[in-house]
Design a protein around this motif. Structure first.
Motif, PDB file in Angstrom:
ATOM      1  N   GLN A 192       0.839  -1.195   0.000  1.00  0.00           N
ATOM      2  CA  GLN A 192       0.000   0.000   0.000  1.00  0.00           C
ATOM      3  C   GLN A 192       0.874   1.245   0.000  1.00  0.00           C
ATOM      4  O   GLN A 192       1.986   1.236   0.525  1.00  0.00           O
ATOM      5  CB  GLN A 192      -0.948   0.010   1.203  1.00  0.00           C
ATOM      6  N   GLU A 220      -4.904   7.312  -1.201  1.00  0.00           N
ATOM      7  CA  GLU A 220      -4.364   6.104  -0.579  1.00  0.00           C
ATOM      8  C   GLU A 220      -4.680   4.931  -1.495  1.00  0.00           C
ATOM      9  O   GLU A 220      -5.829   4.714  -1.866  1.00  0.00           O
ATOM     10  CB  GLU A 220      -4.974   5.884   0.807  1.00  0.00           C
ATOM     11  N   LYS A 222      -3.747   0.696  -2.635  1.00  0.00           N
ATOM     12  CA  LYS A 222      -3.247  -0.600  -2.187  1.00  0.00           C
ATOM     13  C   LYS A 222      -3.172  -1.537  -3.381  1.00  0.00           C
ATOM     14  O   LYS A 222      -3.887  -1.369  -4.375  1.00  0.00           O
ATOM     15  CB  LYS A 222      -4.148  -1.196  -1.108  1.00  0.00           C
ATOM     16  N   ALA A 254      -8.089   2.655  -2.789  1.00  0.00           N
ATOM     17  CA  ALA A 254      -8.246   1.973  -1.506  1.00  0.00           C
ATOM     18  C   ALA A 254      -9.621   1.333  -1.362  1.00  0.00           C
ATOM     19  O   ALA A 254      -9.771   0.313  -0.685  1.00  0.00           O
ATOM     20  CB  ALA A 254      -7.993   2.951  -0.359  1.00  0.00           C
TER      21      ALA A 254
END
Length: 292
Positions: A192, A220, A222, A254
């Motif tokens: 991530q 964000e 991942k 994310a």
């Protein structure tokens, strides 16, 4: 005078191109020579891999199946169908893997003649109290039947000596009629990352005209990292002919749920052409435009 000549030449070239109203697209193929000379082999054995990372994907079995399937259709070598080799168990049994020293059991010291009955009774009572205390389970050391889990690329180092075991691979080669042996390591780990990402966004002005502008935003993400190492071994001699490391990474939003197996195949699709170019010649297809 020279300037006028150059100007007239440029105008003539423009008129010539403009007069070529017809053009043809001719498909062309550019051959790429293989990195490894495998002309001495007729068979290939994808023996298996030492794999680690996430438990959601069996990197050993999936990589073995995928490479065998690709070699059947895109290589002239005959693919040997057999069970994958237990490389981790073999690596634990052969010299080179660090073995934890076994603790020597503590021996009871016999009582001295001057200690007396009271001293012996006190020591026995203390021993019983110690045994009665609950103890947590100690972590079990790696054994050939149950190798230690591999979660990090550094965890692969104690096992990589297996690829230099000439006698072992020579024995495998004799068993399968001296093929080219493909083996190695595979790390497939979750990953991530967060930071500034640039993406394109559609906007409309007051007149309704559409524009695409770059927008930088914090996100964000991942995903997964795939790090395979392919080792090519000569089954006739047991020696390593060639080895190559790869690294591919994929990241998603994310809030996007992507199965680990889907990400694995997505990353392997990027690596397969490079893997195949090691064993067989590949062709890059394109087109060339001819004017008439």
């Amino acid at each position: 005078m020279a300037r006028t000549t150059r100007l007239l030449s440029g105008i003539a070239a423009i008129l010539l191109i403009a007069g070529c109203t017809n053009y043809y697209e001719i498909p062309i193929e550019t051959p790429i020579k293989p990195k490894l000379d495998v002309s001495a082999f007729q068979r290939v054995l994808v023996a298996g891999f030492i794999a680690g990372g996430t438990d959601d994907v069996d990197g050993n079995l999936e990589t073995t199946r995928l490479l065998r399937s690709q070699l059947r259709t895109k290589s002239d070598l005959r693919v040997i169908d057999t069970d994958v080799l237990p490389l981790m168990e073999v690596a634990n049994e052969t010299p080179g893997t660090p073995v934890e020293a076994k603790a020597e059991p503590t021996r009871a010291t016999p009582a001295s003649d001057g200690e007396g009955r009271e001293g012996r009774d006190a020591r026995e009572k203390e021993g019983k109290e110690t045994k009665a205390e609950p103890k947590g389970e100690a972590p079990q050391a790696a054994t050939p039947d149950k190798p230690a889990a591999i979660k990090d690329p550094k965890d692969l180092e104690p096992y990589e000596h297996i690829f230099a075991d000439v006698e072992y691979w020579k024995k495998i080669g004799e068993e399968y009629q001296n093929p080219l042996i493909v083996t190695g390591t595979v790390m497939f780990t979750p990953h991530q990352r967060s930071g500034i990402v640039q993406r394109e966004e559609e906007v409309y002005d007051s007149f309704g005209r559409r524009r695409v502008v770059p927008v930088r935003t914090y996100m964000e993400r991942k995903g997964y990292i795939l790090q395979p190492k392919f080792v090519f071994i000569d089954g006739r001699t047991g020696t390593v002919m060639h080895s190559e490391n790869f690294r591919e990474e994929v990241l998603y939003n994310a809030n996007q749920s992507t199965p680990a197996l889907s990400s694995y195949f997505e990353l392997m699709d990027r690596l397969i052409p490079s893997f195949l170019s090691t064993l067989s010649s590949q062709k890059i297809k394109g087109t060339r435009v001819l004017l008439q």
